[in-house]
Design a protein around this motif. Sequence first.
Motif, PDB file in Angstrom:
ATOM      1  N   GLU A  21       0.828  -1.208   0.000  1.00 40.66           N
ATOM      2  CA  GLU A  21       0.000   0.000   0.000  1.00 40.66           C
ATOM      3  C   GLU A  21       0.862   1.257   0.000  1.00 40.66           C
ATOM      4  N   ALA A  22       1.905   1.206  -0.836  1.00 40.73           N
ATOM      5  CA  ALA A  22       2.867   2.310  -0.867  1.00 40.73           C
ATOM      6  C   ALA A  22       2.378   3.449  -1.736  1.00 40.73           C
ATOM      7  N   LYS A  23       2.526   4.640  -1.213  1.00 41.52           N
ATOM      8  CA  LYS A  23       2.226   5.859  -1.956  1.00 41.52           C
ATOM      9  C   LYS A  23       3.546   6.419  -2.496  1.00 41.52           C
ATOM     10  N   PRO A  24       3.510   7.333  -3.474  1.00 38.48           N
ATOM     11  CA  PRO A  24       4.759   7.885  -4.030  1.00 38.48           C
ATOM     12  C   PRO A  24       5.703   8.415  -2.963  1.00 38.48           C
ATOM     13  N   GLU A  25       5.155   9.068  -1.922  1.00 32.99           N
ATOM     14  CA  GLU A  25       6.032   9.608  -0.880  1.00 32.99           C
ATOM     15  C   GLU A  25       6.669   8.509  -0.037  1.00 32.99           C
ATOM     16  N   ASP A  26       5.963   7.357   0.091  1.00 31.29           N
ATOM     17  CA  ASP A  26       6.547   6.228   0.826  1.00 31.29           C
ATOM     18  C   ASP A  26       7.784   5.692   0.113  1.00 31.29           C
ATOM     19  N   LYS A  27       7.718   5.622  -1.213  1.00 28.82           N
ATOM     20  CA  LYS A  27       8.874   5.161  -1.992  1.00 28.82           C
ATOM     21  C   LYS A  27      10.050   6.118  -1.831  1.00 28.82           C
ATOM     22  N   MET A  28       9.752   7.408  -1.890  1.00 32.33           N
ATOM     23  CA  MET A  28      10.794   8.419  -1.726  1.00 32.33           C
ATOM     24  C   MET A  28      11.448   8.316  -0.359  1.00 32.33           C
ATOM     25  N   ASN A  29      10.624   8.196   0.680  1.00 34.97           N
ATOM     26  CA  ASN A  29      11.145   8.142   2.042  1.00 34.97           C
ATOM     27  C   ASN A  29      12.007   6.908   2.261  1.00 34.97           C
ATOM     28  N   TYR A  30      11.592   5.787   1.681  1.00 32.57           N
ATOM     29  CA  TYR A  30      12.364   4.551   1.848  1.00 32.57           C
ATOM     30  C   TYR A  30      13.741   4.693   1.184  1.00 32.57           C
ATOM     31  N   ILE A  31      13.764   5.249  -0.020  1.00 32.98           N
ATOM     32  CA  ILE A  31      15.032   5.424  -0.731  1.00 32.98           C
ATOM     33  C   ILE A  31      15.952   6.370   0.033  1.00 32.98           C
ATOM     34  N   ARG A  32      15.397   7.464   0.524  1.00 36.21           N
ATOM     35  CA  ARG A  32      16.217   8.425   1.281  1.00 36.21           C
ATOM     36  C   ARG A  32      16.769   7.800   2.555  1.00 36.21           C
ATOM     37  N   LYS A  33      15.949   6.986   3.221  1.00 32.72           N
ATOM     38  CA  LYS A  33      16.407   6.337   4.452  1.00 32.72           C
ATOM     39  C   LYS A  33      17.596   5.418   4.169  1.00 32.72           C
ATOM     40  N   GLU A  34      17.513   4.639   3.085  1.00 29.92           N
ATOM     41  CA  GLU A  34      18.610   3.734   2.731  1.00 29.92           C
ATOM     42  C   GLU A  34      19.856   4.514   2.323  1.00 29.92           C
ATOM     43  N   GLN A  35      19.666   5.625   1.610  1.00 31.52           N
ATOM     44  CA  GLN A  35      20.809   6.442   1.188  1.00 31.52           C
ATOM     45  C   GLN A  35      21.496   7.092   2.379  1.00 31.52           C
ATOM     46  N   GLN A  36      20.716   7.476   3.386  1.00 27.63           N
ATOM     47  CA  GLN A  36      21.304   8.056   4.589  1.00 27.63           C
ATOM     48  C   GLN A  36      22.143   7.053   5.374  1.00 27.63           C
ATOM     49  N   LEU A  37      21.869   5.764   5.156  1.00 32.40           N
ATOM     50  CA  LEU A  37      22.670   4.708   5.787  1.00 32.40           C
ATOM     51  C   LEU A  37      23.928   4.402   4.984  1.00 32.40           C
ATOM     52  N   GLY A  38      24.162   5.163   3.913  1.00 22.14           N
ATOM     53  CA  GLY A  38      25.355   4.986   3.099  1.00 22.14           C
ATOM     54  C   GLY A  38      25.225   3.954   2.000  1.00 22.14           C
ATOM     55  N   LYS A  39      23.992   3.561   1.678  1.00 16.69           N
ATOM     56  CA  LYS A  39      23.788   2.540   0.651  1.00 16.69           C
ATOM     57  C   LYS A  39      23.459   3.190  -0.686  1.00 16.69           C
ATOM     58  N   LEU A  40      23.807   2.464  -1.759  1.00 17.04           N
ATOM     59  CA  LEU A  40      23.407   2.873  -3.102  1.00 17.04           C
ATOM     60  C   LEU A  40      22.084   2.193  -3.438  1.00 17.04           C
ATOM     61  N   VAL A  41      21.154   2.939  -3.997  1.00 18.73           N
ATOM     62  CA  VAL A  41      19.813   2.410  -4.255  1.00 18.73           C
ATOM     63  C   VAL A  41      19.508   2.466  -5.752  1.00 18.73           C
ATOM     64  N   ALA A  42      19.070   1.337  -6.284  1.00 14.25           N
ATOM     65  CA  ALA A  42      18.586   1.285  -7.671  1.00 14.25           C
ATOM     66  C   ALA A  42      17.074   1.092  -7.623  1.00 14.25           C
ATOM     67  N   MET A  43      16.372   1.861  -8.416  1.00 11.48           N
ATOM     68  CA  MET A  43      14.911   1.806  -8.429  1.00 11.48           C
ATOM     69  C   MET A  43      14.444   1.440  -9.829  1.00 11.48           C
ATOM     70  N   MET A  44      13.494   0.496  -9.905  1.00 12.88           N
ATOM     71  CA  MET A  44      12.898   0.137 -11.187  1.00 12.88           C
ATOM     72  C   MET A  44      11.395   0.402 -11.107  1.00 12.88           C
ATOM     73  N   GLY A  45      10.853   1.069 -12.106  1.00 11.05           N
ATOM     74  CA  GLY A  45       9.427   1.388 -12.087  1.00 11.05           C
ATOM     75  C   GLY A  45       8.915   1.715 -13.470  1.00 11.05           C
TER      76      GLY A  45
END
Length: 296
Positions: free
Chosen positions: A109-133
């Motif tokens: 039940e993810a909304k566009p802002e949920d996807k953004m927040n998840y990616i930012r959280k992972e990036q703040q942990l020093g991870k590289l994030v790839a997104m497919m959509g």
Amino acid sequence: MDLKNGLRLRKGAFDAIKKLSEAAGNKFPSETAERVKIISSNGGTPLVVSENDKVIGVIELQDIIKPGISERFERLRKMGVKTVMVTGDNPLTAKYIAEKAGVDDFIAEAKPEDKMNYIRKEQQLGKLVAMMGDGTNDAPALAQADVGVAMNSGTQAAKEAGNMVDLDNDPTKLIEIVEIGKQLLMTRGTLTTFSIANDVAKYFAIVPALFIASIPALQRINIMHLHSPESAILSAVIFNAIIIPALIPLALRGVEYKPIGASALLRRNLFIYGLGGVVIPFIGIKLIDLGVSLFF
């Protein structure tokens, strides 16, 4: 859909149609609620249909999971890549699909802002994030991700937000992207490692030869027991002229990548190109010196 005879037909998510029906004073059928749970737990997407705000049935949409996708996600796992499925489906449906596909985690039940927040959280942990959509609502997350891959069948907004477009519409294409990226990094790293290690033997050959006259004590580091200072320098130059062209095919072809984990890859490449880069020049320079010494 609103018909001319006054008939109002609605199709939508369980919660939305339930709210619409109850607001009109109608009771949501328990049988329909049970059917929604069964469809969701089997990996389908239930769409409830109402007529004049009264529930009349459920439509089941079934997502098709591509054959072999679980094995391909396992390859990503071996590479050290965590896969997360982000979907607008309800938690039951998302859980079923995630288990069938073999992903590590899911967000339902993810909304566009949920996807953004998840990616930012992972990036703040020093991870590289790839997104497919592929949807317009994926565009902000595709733009935020370090690597954004849009499906060829997706919307124009998704394609413009991503870094690249997958013409095959295959979510597991990320495997090839990761492998190519890792191969490029490994090739650069191994060539640098071999080049630095390769210089060690040259120092043991050239330094004593250059300063043996003024510093006789340097004879102790002539561990290869080269014939003479002249043959030592010439042997090192000849070896260098041979080894550099020999590395060109490796640089052009690249180092083969195997999904065996970062630590295992590091140990393997240090052994082959690090230790090998130290040992091979000692052997090569000594053999060349044996040949060159015949002319001195």
